[in-house]
Enzyme design. Structure first.
Site, mmCIF file in Angstrom:
data_model
loop_
_atom_site.group_PDB
_atom_site.id
_atom_site.type_symbol
_atom_site.label_atom_id
_atom_site.label_comp_id
_atom_site.label_asym_id
_atom_site.label_seq_id
_atom_site.Cartn_x
_atom_site.Cartn_y
_atom_site.Cartn_z
ATOM 1 N N CYS A 84 26.241 11.898 24.746
ATOM 2 C CA CYS A 84 26.094 12.877 23.563
ATOM 3 C C CYS A 84 25.351 12.118 22.277
ATOM 4 O O CYS A 84 25.024 11.077 22.259
ATOM 5 C CB CYS A 84 27.645 13.026 23.114
ATOM 6 S SG CYS A 84 28.407 11.776 22.284
ATOM 7 N N CYS A 117 26.671 8.954 20.966
ATOM 8 C CA CYS A 117 26.481 7.809 21.611
ATOM 9 C C CYS A 117 24.965 7.284 21.626
ATOM 10 O O CYS A 117 24.794 6.151 21.411
ATOM 11 C CB CYS A 117 26.669 8.304 23.191
ATOM 12 S SG CYS A 117 28.574 9.020 23.494
#
Length: 79
Positions: free
Chosen positions: A10, A13
């Site tokens: 995501c 991340c």
């Protein structure tokens, strides 16, 4: 030094990965940075909320994206 970024890929991340690379560059330190995206592998660390930062198999941050400055401070413990 082995650094793992735990998370499904995501935006958070990705930001953790970017901040980690920035911290390493600031310190002039080389390390292997690996992304771990498989849920079973992530859960093996006891991480229930991503992203997470793991350094040498020790979970240092989970559930948030620390700024590069904070990661730099954490990395200094390992150099």
């Amino acid at each position: 030094m082995l650094i793992k970024i735990l998370g499904g890929g995501c935006k958070n991340c990705q930001n953790l990965h970017k901040n980690t690379l920035e911290a390493l560059e600031t310190l002039g330190v080389e390390a292997e940075v690996v992304k771990v995206e498989e849920i079973n592998d992530i859960m093996a660390y006891g991480v229930m909320k991503t992203p997470a930062l793991v350094i040498d198999e020790e979970v240092k941050v989970m559930g948030r994206v620390p700024k590069a400055k904070e990661i730099t401070k954490i990395l200094k413990e390992y150099i």
